[in-house]
Motif scaffolding. Structure first.
Motif, short mmCIF file in Angstrom:
data_model
loop_
_atom_site.label_atom_id
_atom_site.label_comp_id
_atom_site.label_asym_id
_atom_site.label_seq_id
_atom_site.Cartn_x
_atom_site.Cartn_y
_atom_site.Cartn_z
N SER A 410 64.14 28.14 31.02
CA SER A 410 65.44 28.32 31.68
C SER A 410 66.50 28.77 30.68
N ASN A 411 66.47 28.26 29.44
CA ASN A 411 67.39 28.72 28.40
C ASN A 411 67.18 30.20 28.10
N MET A 412 65.91 30.59 27.93
CA MET A 412 65.60 31.97 27.57
C MET A 412 66.00 32.94 28.68
N SER A 413 65.71 32.56 29.92
CA SER A 413 66.02 33.45 31.03
C SER A 413 67.52 33.50 31.32
N ALA A 414 68.24 32.39 31.04
CA ALA A 414 69.68 32.39 31.25
C ALA A 414 70.36 33.40 30.34
N ILE A 415 69.97 33.43 29.07
CA ILE A 415 70.58 34.37 28.12
C ILE A 415 70.20 35.80 28.47
N ALA A 416 68.94 36.03 28.80
CA ALA A 416 68.52 37.38 29.20
C ALA A 416 69.22 37.81 30.48
N GLY A 417 69.44 36.85 31.40
CA GLY A 417 70.15 37.15 32.64
C GLY A 417 71.60 37.54 32.39
N LEU A 418 72.26 36.83 31.47
CA LEU A 418 73.64 37.17 31.12
C LEU A 418 73.71 38.54 30.45
N ALA A 419 72.68 38.87 29.65
CA ALA A 419 72.63 40.21 29.03
C ALA A 419 72.49 41.28 30.11
N THR A 420 71.71 40.98 31.15
CA THR A 420 71.58 41.91 32.27
C THR A 420 72.92 42.09 32.98
N TRP A 421 73.62 40.98 33.22
CA TRP A 421 74.93 41.07 33.86
C TRP A 421 75.90 41.89 33.01
N PHE A 422 75.86 41.69 31.70
CA PHE A 422 76.69 42.49 30.79
C PHE A 422 76.38 43.98 30.97
N GLY A 423 75.10 44.32 31.02
CA GLY A 423 74.70 45.71 31.18
C GLY A 423 75.15 46.29 32.51
N ILE A 424 75.05 45.51 33.58
CA ILE A 424 75.49 45.97 34.91
C ILE A 424 76.98 46.26 34.89
N PRO A 491 66.56 35.61 22.60
CA PRO A 491 66.89 36.57 23.65
C PRO A 491 68.21 37.30 23.40
N LEU A 492 69.17 36.63 22.74
CA LEU A 492 70.45 37.26 22.46
C LEU A 492 70.30 38.41 21.48
N VAL A 493 69.42 38.23 20.49
CA VAL A 493 69.20 39.27 19.48
C VAL A 493 68.38 40.42 20.04
#
Length: 547
Positions: A410-424, A491-493
């Motif tokens: 859940s930690n890993m997917s949360a950060i990747a999900g926020l990166a996706t939102w940033f990209g959108i 995931p952030l890196v």
């Protein structure tokens, strides 16, 4: 809507058909696809409606809120989910404006190629694929946690439950988008009834309507208090850190709202159905998440020792704890069964989205072409099989505990999900700039929000801030944890590494606003736009309003 209105809308759409410079237009075209390399539009209006709802309701709400309540307290929990909800809404209206106009396979991944550059599309695509590939074993672990609720005295290995859930997930997806849509319709219907019933039940229990007739009111907001003191840090600093600790978990819970963009390429009548789904996102956020977390904070004190997912069972779910406290014996098992269907639904969605994300990468030339192969019925079977292999990561819960593994994923997917939102949001800001530069009137779009582009900027900035400070707790004295650090910051890196590497490879500049392609695929989209037949009776009228 009359046929004249439909024609009028098509005339408005044609205002956007300005063909950009030929060279720049070619730069955003996909490579030639293998034979039968196209998806088929099989998802009906009710499927799209349920997929958009299902993306909002998941195990993050039913299980993840346990950790959020324990760390943040009732007000910290509510504030965290409210703020992330506002970011989620900003992301969705940004995404909705783009995919309602261009409902193409690959969703925001292909749109990033059009409005930013191929390198950004590459980074977004692989980050998105990674996000949903990681989510799949997380949901399998969640299923093992939920089933463990019934086997506390004679526990059975989580491997059995992971295998069963994996088999159900793969079978659903191998039958294609139509079967996935029908399965989601059933699963999400159960989830909606469950969460709605839990909220109503929670209000009744809070007012003293349970078997014990204990009127709770705002008792737990007063004692032990509205905020937790994070790691016993005193004063306002401890309360602030308690609230901030909720943010990452809340982000995981909201991850998935953007799935409607990926489904756009297989949606029937997308210009009608997608805007309708987007417009109702805020209702779902308010009802399910804000309403759900408010009720949870009233019913369970954050000091309750059962709020611990590490014990490996669903008895740590705040909803189950509240029902047990009220003295209702049989209902927790019924609720747990409903929550299990939620895990199955989420796992099925994870495989669907990860496989379509990989397909989108392939048609953009950012993954091997073999992943763009489809069956005659439009199933990207190679991508589905490949992504299904990663479900075996769910077996990690056998030795480490399913609840603990769920926390890692859940930690890993949360950060990747926020990166996706940033990209959108960044893609939308570029989309908005291109519209303005080329003289388009956004009010002619199938869907547009008056909050833009400010909402996109707001969400983009906060996504970066939350990602950067997501793992701050490991830097507190005596609180270092390698697993927390790795699952938050690897995931952030990943995103900047993917972007810089692909930027150096492609060596293509950012597409200028006046050269952006708003024309490609319009003919195919228009051909799939039609007027729905009028409802025959009041039941059909109500159903169309509901869906």
């Amino acid at each position: 809507m009359s046929s004249s209105e439909v024609n009028s809308e098509k005339d408005q759409i044609r205002k956007f058909e300005k063909v950009p410079d030929a060279e720049s237009a070619r730069s955003v075209q996909s490579p030639n696809l293998p034979e039968n390399g196209k998806l088929v539009r099989q998802l009906k209006n009710r499927h799209i409606a349920m997929i958009s709802i299902g993306g909002v309701i998941g195990t993050g709400l039913f299980l993840g809120t346990a950790s959020a309540l324990r760390n943040g307290g009732p007000v910290g929990l509510l504030l965290g989910y409210t703020i992330i909800g506002s970011i989620c809404y900003s992301v969705m209206i940004s995404l909705g404006e783009m995919v309602a106009y261009l409902p193409i396979p690959g969703g925001h991944i292909k749109l990033a190629e059009r409005f930013v550059n191929p390198a950004f599309s590459f980074a977004m695509g692989w980050n998105y694929w990674y996000n949903w590939t990681i989510l799949l074993p997380a949901e399998l672990s969640a299923a093992a946690v939920l089933i463990g609720f019934w086997n506390r005295e004679n526990p059975i290995s989580p491997a059995a439950w992971v295998t069963i859930t994996m088999a159900i997930t793969i079978i659903i997806n191998m039958f294609g988008a139509g079967a996935y849509g029908e399965a989601e319709f059933i699963f999400v219907s159960i989830k909606v009834v469950t969460i709605t019933g839990l909220i109503i039940l929670g209000i009744i229990l809070d007012l003293g309507g349970g078997p014990n007739h204990d009127r709770i009111g705002f008792r737990y907001w007063k004692h032990p208090g509205p905020f937790a003191q994070f790691h016993d840090i005193p004063g306002s600093e401890g309360r602030f850190l308690a609230w901030w600790s909720v943010m990452t978990q809340a982000a995981f819970s909201y991850t998935g709202t953007e799935t409607v963009a990926i489904a756009a390429g297989e949606a029937k009548n997308p210009r009608r159905n997608l805007p309708k789904a987007i417009r109702r996102v805020y209702i779902r956020i308010l009802l399910f998440y804000i309403g759900g977390t408010a009720v949870i904070g009233l019913l369970v004190p954050y000091t309750d020792k059962r709020l611990n997912l590490a014990d490996g069972t669903a008895s740590s779910s705040p909803f189950v704890i509240a029902i047990q406290n009220a003295g209702i014996r049989s209902l927790p098992s019924i609720i747990n069964a409903c929550l299990l269907s939620s895990a199955w639904s989420a796992a099925s969605s994870d495989l669907y989205i990860s496989s379509r994300g990989l397909y989108a990468l392939a048609i953009a030339g950012n993954a091997p072409k073999i992943f763009s192969r489809t069956s005659k019925k439009g199933l990207p079977y190679v991508s589905v099989i490949f992504c299904a292999l990663f479900a075996t990561l769910g077996y990690m819960g056998i030795n480490n505990g399913a609840g603990k593994v769920f926390g890692w994923f859940s930690n890993m997917s949360a950060i990747a999900g926020l990166a996706t939102w940033f990209g959108i949001c960044l893609t939308y800001i570029r989309f908005h700039a291109g519209m303005k530069a080329q003289g388009y009137d956004r009010t002619d779009l199938p869907y547009a929000s008056k909050l833009q582009p400010f909402a996109a900027w707001y969400a983009m900035v906060f996504c970066v801030v939350i990602c950067f400070f997501s793992g701050w707790s490991v830097f507190l004295k005596g609180n270092w944890a390698v697993d927390t650090f790795v699952t938050n910051y690897i995931p952030l890196v990943l995103f900047p590494i993917l972007y810089i590497g692909s930027k150096l490879y492609y060596k293509q500049p950012t597409i200028k606003p006046e050269e952006m392609d708003f024309q490609s695929d319009i003919d195919e989209i228009e051909a799939n736009t039609y007027d729905d037949p009028p409802p025959k009776n009041k039941i059909e009228t109500f159903w169309r309003w509901l869906m």
